[in-house]
Scaffold this motif. Sequence first.
Motif, PDB file in Angstrom:
ATOM      1  N   SER A  43      16.872  70.738  48.223  1.00 43.97           N
ATOM      2  CA  SER A  43      17.335  69.282  47.763  1.00 43.97           C
ATOM      3  C   SER A  43      18.512  69.216  48.158  1.00 43.97           C
ATOM      4  CB  SER A  43      16.919  68.968  46.393  1.00 43.97           C
ATOM      5  OG  SER A  43      17.787  67.667  46.177  1.00 43.97           O
ATOM      6  N   LEU A  44      18.911  68.146  49.175  1.00 41.20           N
ATOM      7  CA  LEU A  44      20.324  68.169  49.364  1.00 41.20           C
ATOM      8  C   LEU A  44      20.989  67.364  48.316  1.00 41.20           C
ATOM      9  CD1 LEU A  44      22.809  67.604  51.255  1.00 41.20           C
ATOM     10  CD2 LEU A  44      21.597  65.231  52.260  1.00 41.20           C
ATOM     11  N   GLU A  45      20.389  66.399  47.543  1.00 43.51           N
ATOM     12  CA  GLU A  45      21.192  65.768  46.388  1.00 43.51           C
ATOM     13  C   GLU A  45      21.434  66.811  45.431  1.00 43.51           C
ATOM     14  OE1 GLU A  45      20.540  62.067  43.519  1.00 43.51           O
ATOM     15  OE2 GLU A  45      19.971  62.052  45.578  1.00 43.51           O
ATOM     16  N   SER A  46      20.466  67.718  45.061  1.00 45.56           N
ATOM     17  CA  SER A  46      20.793  68.696  43.918  1.00 45.56           C
ATOM     18  C   SER A  46      21.952  69.414  44.458  1.00 45.56           C
ATOM     19  CB  SER A  46      19.472  69.653  43.900  1.00 45.56           C
ATOM     20  OG  SER A  46      18.506  68.802  43.313  1.00 45.56           O
ATOM     21  N   ARG A  47      21.799  70.045  45.581  1.00 45.48           N
ATOM     22  CA  ARG A  47      23.056  70.797  46.231  1.00 45.48           C
ATOM     23  C   ARG A  47      24.258  70.107  45.946  1.00 45.48           C
ATOM     24  NH1 ARG A  47      20.853  71.936  50.571  1.00 45.48           N
ATOM     25  NH2 ARG A  47      21.970  70.557  52.305  1.00 45.48           N
ATOM     26  N   TRP A  48      24.272  68.811  46.533  1.00 48.93           N
ATOM     27  CA  TRP A  48      25.587  68.249  46.380  1.00 48.93           C
ATOM     28  C   TRP A  48      26.036  67.928  45.074  1.00 48.93           C
ATOM     29  CZ3 TRP A  48      26.798  63.654  43.847  1.00 48.93           C
ATOM     30  CH2 TRP A  48      27.943  63.260  44.092  1.00 48.93           C
ATOM     31  N   ALA A  49      25.057  67.307  44.127  1.00 47.89           N
ATOM     32  CA  ALA A  49      25.520  67.337  42.788  1.00 47.89           C
ATOM     33  C   ALA A  49      25.972  68.518  42.069  1.00 47.89           C
ATOM     34  CB  ALA A  49      24.228  66.648  41.888  1.00 47.89           C
ATOM     35  N   MET A  50      25.482  69.514  42.203  1.00 45.28           N
ATOM     36  CA  MET A  50      25.989  70.777  41.722  1.00 45.28           C
ATOM     37  C   MET A  50      27.360  71.257  42.240  1.00 45.28           C
ATOM     38  SD  MET A  50      25.554  73.120  39.338  1.00 45.28           S
ATOM     39  CE  MET A  50      23.944  72.507  38.701  1.00 45.28           C
ATOM     40  N   GLU A  51      27.488  71.303  43.649  1.00 48.21           N
ATOM     41  CA  GLU A  51      28.656  71.702  44.219  1.00 48.21           C
ATOM     42  C   GLU A  51      29.845  70.837  43.724  1.00 48.21           C
ATOM     43  OE1 GLU A  51      29.320  74.680  45.548  1.00 48.21           O
ATOM     44  OE2 GLU A  51      27.061  75.056  45.115  1.00 48.21           O
TER      45      GLU A  51
END
Length: 408
Positions: free
Chosen positions: A294-302
């Motif tokens: 998930s791009l959104e999960s990756r961006w949100a976590m980073e």
Amino acid sequence: MRVHFSQQAFDYQTLRAMAYTTFGGAEPGEVLATVARIEDGDTGSWYTEWRNTAERVERLADDAADAGSDRSARAAYFRAHTYYRTAEFFLASNDPRRRPTYEKSREMFRAGLDFLDTPVETLSIPYDGTTLPGYLFLPADDDTGEEPHQTIVCLGGFDSLAEELYFLCGVPEALARGYAVVVFEGPGQGAPLRYEGLTARPDWEHVVGPVLDALSDDDSVDSEGVGLVGVSLGGYYAPRAAAFEDRIAACVTFDHMHDLWLSSAFDAPRLAELLLRAPDVVVNGLAALGARFSLESRWAMENAKWVFGVESAAEVQRTLRTYSLTPVSHRIECPVLVLAGEDDHFVPLEMAAQFVDQLTCPTTVRVFTTEEGAGEHCQVGNLTLATGVIYDWFDETMVSEAEAYASS
């Protein structure tokens, strides 16, 4: 509301950029032509194509400025700001392209300010041994002697910039109604995060307070009865400040964001509770797995690790639990306007009712719908409607609060 991409993260950021058309920060055709060249989910092409558009529009702005076409120059510089900001969005915090792209976005906005037909001042607000950047915008009639102006202070959230707030908070609409407007960046945002490593803090009364202190030295604004607008995560920051700061006369949560942990756990509360008791290695492993798919999960976590100044998903989880208004909501005495969207993919609509139930102050709730084109987070599908609701409410509420103050 789907604009172009199947990836929600890309599609929402496209809608966000397009929304600023309302106040001169974008053009739909430029946005759509840009995203047509981007491969869905490919952050590399996202950066490249938005950067290409930004550079092209910057050249238009420079040509207009050289020709003495002030209005065209201003419009193009403002659009170039949005496109550089959007290009930067998905870059990793340590990507060498991130800071120079951010600097171009700020440079373009400030270039546009040189052609603005209303007074504006760049602010350096004393804060905890350093300064916070911001802008003070005054109505066009500032030379009439009708001072001090009623003042609106706007603050952003998890990823917004002070410059962006000019468009997102509808500063031109506020100025047209006679308000002075301050937009600024605090810890965990914009320049303070990028240049000084100032990470987010939950007790934003200690951030808003210094801003109001600084405004008290300016005779053109009223710093004793301000309206406060908190955007996105600012929907936590603003009411948190209002709970402790009696100079705030009215507060808007744009959107509501009263408990970060509950918002993140809303769709899977049992799993979230299990993860609270799980070893850090398990939490970090599951987060890494989610980021792969998930791009959104990756961006949100980073972005969370960068903004909060932590190193792991487990630390993010613990940090989110410190961002709750539940212990202090009862302290808020000023009127509050709670905005919510029925399609908000960041903050569940149901949580707006939870927040309202905690408040004991005069409270107004406005839920924006899909039919209105305003159901997404921060109503970016219809900023004309959203800012109209906000400033209509301020027009009524700020007058009432001023009359109450004068009679006390």
